[in-house]
Design an enzyme around this catalytic site. Structure first.
Site, PDB file in Angstrom:
ATOM      1  N   ASN A  26      46.138  41.833  40.349  1.00  0.00           N
ATOM      2  CA  ASN A  26      46.775  42.121  41.622  1.00  0.00           C
ATOM      3  C   ASN A  26      47.303  43.550  41.669  1.00  0.00           C
ATOM      4  O   ASN A  26      46.679  44.435  42.250  1.00  0.00           O
ATOM      5  CB  ASN A  26      47.902  41.120  41.899  1.00  0.00           C
ATOM      6  CG  ASN A  26      48.292  41.064  43.356  1.00  0.00           C
ATOM      7  OD1 ASN A  26      48.299  42.076  44.053  1.00  0.00           O
ATOM      8  ND2 ASN A  26      48.610  39.877  43.842  1.00  0.00           N
ATOM      9  N   ASP A  27      48.453  43.790  41.052  1.00  0.00           N
ATOM     10  CA  ASP A  27      49.104  45.097  41.149  1.00  0.00           C
ATOM     11  C   ASP A  27      48.233  46.238  40.630  1.00  0.00           C
ATOM     12  O   ASP A  27      48.327  47.364  41.122  1.00  0.00           O
ATOM     13  CB  ASP A  27      50.427  45.084  40.381  1.00  0.00           C
ATOM     14  CG  ASP A  27      51.421  44.098  40.973  1.00  0.00           C
ATOM     15  OD1 ASP A  27      51.371  43.875  42.199  1.00  0.00           O
ATOM     16  OD2 ASP A  27      52.237  43.541  40.217  1.00  0.00           O
ATOM     17  N   VAL A  28      47.376  45.961  39.640  1.00  0.00           N
ATOM     18  CA  VAL A  28      46.600  47.039  39.010  1.00  0.00           C
ATOM     19  C   VAL A  28      45.460  47.533  39.893  1.00  0.00           C
ATOM     20  O   VAL A  28      44.789  48.509  39.552  1.00  0.00           O
ATOM     21  CB  VAL A  28      46.048  46.590  37.648  1.00  0.00           C
ATOM     22  CG1 VAL A  28      47.186  46.267  36.689  1.00  0.00           C
ATOM     23  CG2 VAL A  28      45.095  45.414  37.780  1.00  0.00           C
ATOM     24  N   ALA A  56      54.926  42.639  40.834  1.00  0.00           N
ATOM     25  CA  ALA A  56      55.813  43.551  41.543  1.00  0.00           C
ATOM     26  C   ALA A  56      56.401  42.923  42.803  1.00  0.00           C
ATOM     27  O   ALA A  56      57.307  43.474  43.417  1.00  0.00           O
ATOM     28  CB  ALA A  56      55.063  44.833  41.913  1.00  0.00           C
TER      29      ALA A  56
END
Length: 483
Positions: free
Chosen positions: A403-405, A444
């Protein structure tokens, strides 16, 4: 003269083991030779442990009546610890590997603290330097023990939310100040002979108690997103503590092994923090994503859902595919099915690569280990800096449980908690498919703008089940579709 022979042999074996540790660590720097490197380093440590039993021939007359009992206790500890480690190592799931690493970090720190405790309570640490080093190793090892145990509890969902108190940083600083003050006072009364305000054993116990408390207080407020960095920090701390206690015991193998682990852990910590665009102090002393009152950039577009089979067929007819694995793949234990799907694509002439972000998963290197476990060739696995330029020329990117990456707001939204974090440029590919169990957010706690772009489609479901459907869809095209 006879008693010098065991001591000499123990020193020689210790020196040889130190070189094996250095060589093993060097071999661990490459995925191709990592397994062999672990075996070499393990052989070195085994040799040191066995050679240490030679020292039974050098004990004093006063200790000889207790020799048999102590040797039996040592052998029992080795048997219990070795058996537990072997059993847990074989049984642990890949998703539980971070917990095990955190637990073993803690045990290493606790061992260093226990060595220091024996030296301090037994009044065997003499001289300013030796006493200071012993106390420093005790402090670092004890903090690593309690902090690692909290990290383990967080990773194992025994502690589900960060525990943050008002004035947390002031409290932490006060506890550390008390710990250091007690340590300095111990050195002072020991070296000057001044009558202490309380028994020396009580001071030592207070020192260890404050150190344990500090490790707990320092780790409780840290969120789950930062656990990979925290694990790395405690790994470095454990290595440093072991190295310091090796100095106290005058054991070269412990000194060299500890300093190597400490140095490697510090370097890894810095690399992990850089990959998250954060400093180590920011991880330890602030809260991840602490911008709750700022309104992040608005997301436009809608989520588009597609069937797993359709996504699989699209990748079969693509020229190039990059796969971005994430923690969701590990949770689903879908790595074997993923590689089975990859082999189908390769047989059909599709160029396939894997892109691994440094902080993908919950432990440094977890995705690399996950893919290696499935038998993915190392030459197909690329790190962020080596593959990021390839996304713009790639037909399809398959994101599985990450997700965040891959969130583009890291480049554009200054109010975002991940702004500035290097990401994989998945959004620059011609088409993106994202496999997720639902519409949940990443660590996050923010929405991923990639999911709302025109060229991104969502494939909802358990990663392993989705991959099975993709495999069936490609095979259903017939032999011509698979070469």
């Amino acid at each position: 003269m006879i008693t010098l022979i065991p001591t000499f042999l123990n020193s020689v074996v210790g020196l040889a083991a130190a070189f094996l540790l250095i060589y093993g660590l060097w071999r661990m720097s490459s995925p191709v030779t990592a397994a062999a490197g672990i075996s070499v380093a393990g052989l070195g440590m085994l040799a040191v442990v066995l050679a240490s039993f030679l020292l039974v021939f050098t004990v004093s007359e006063a200790a000889k009546p207790h020799l048999v009992v102590n040797v039996c206790l040592a052998l029992s500890a080795l048997a219990i610890g070795g058996g537990a480690a072997w059993w847990s190592g074989r049984k642990v799931a890949m998703t539980s590997m971070p917990q095990m690493v955190a637990l073993y970090n803690g045990m290493g720190g606790g061992s260093a603290g226990a060595i220091a405790a024996m030296e301090l309570f037994g009044n065997r640490a003499h001289g300013l330097t030796e006493l200071s080093v012993t106390l420093l190793g005790a402090l670092i090892g004890t903090v690593s023990l309690s902090g690692s145990l909290i990290a383990w509890a967080k990773l194992d969902s025994l502690i589900n939310q960060p525990l943050r108190l008002k004035g947390q940083q002031v409290l932490n600083a006060l506890v550390m100040l008390i710990t250091l003050s007690v340590g300095v006072y111990i050195v002072f009364v020991t070296q000057t002979g001044v009558e202490p305000l309380m028994p020396l054993s009580g001071l030592i116990a207070l020192f260890f108690g404050c150190a344990l408390l500090f490790g707990v207080l320092m780790t409780l407020p840290i969120g789950g997103a930062d656990m990979p960095v925290v694990i790395s920090i405690y790994n470095a701390a454990t290595g440093l503590a072991v190295g310091l206690e090796g100095f106290v015991l005058q054991t070269p193998a412990l000194m060299i092994a500890g300093m190597l682990v400490g140095a490697a852990g510090i370097l890894l910590t810095l690399l992990m923090a850089k990959a998250m665009n954060r400093s180590v102090s920011n991880v330890l002393f602030t809260r991840f994503g602490d911008t709750p009152h700022k309104k992040h950039g608005s997301i436009t577009g809608t989520l588009k859902v597609t069937a797993a089979g359709d996504a699989g067929i699209a990748m079969r007819y693509a020229g190039s595919v990059i796969i971005v694995p994430g923690y969701g793949l590990a949770v689903a234990q879908g790595q074997q099915k993923l590689y089975e799907f990859v082999k189908l694509l390769q047989a059909a002439g599709v160029g396939v690569k894997f892109a691994v972000h440094p902080v993908a998963g919950r432990m440094p290197g977890q995705m690399d280990v996950l893919l290696a476990e499935a038998g993915v060739p190392y030459d197909l696995i690329f790190q962020l800096e080596d593959i990021n330029d390839d996304f713009a020329n790639t037909d399809i990117v398959l994101v599985i449980g990450a997700n965040d990456v891959v969130n583009p707001v890291a480049r554009t939204d200054k109010s975002s908690p991940i702004f500035g974090m290097p990401i994989l440029n998945a959004d620059k590919a011609r088409q993106v498919y994202v496999v997720k169990r639902g519409e949940g957010k990443g660590y996050a706690g923010i929405v991923n703008s990639l999911f709302y772009t025109e060229h991104c489609d969502m494939v909802y479901g358990d990663a392993q089940a989705v991959l099975v459907q993709m495999i069936e869809a490609v095979r259903g095209l017939g032999l011509s579709a698979t070469g």
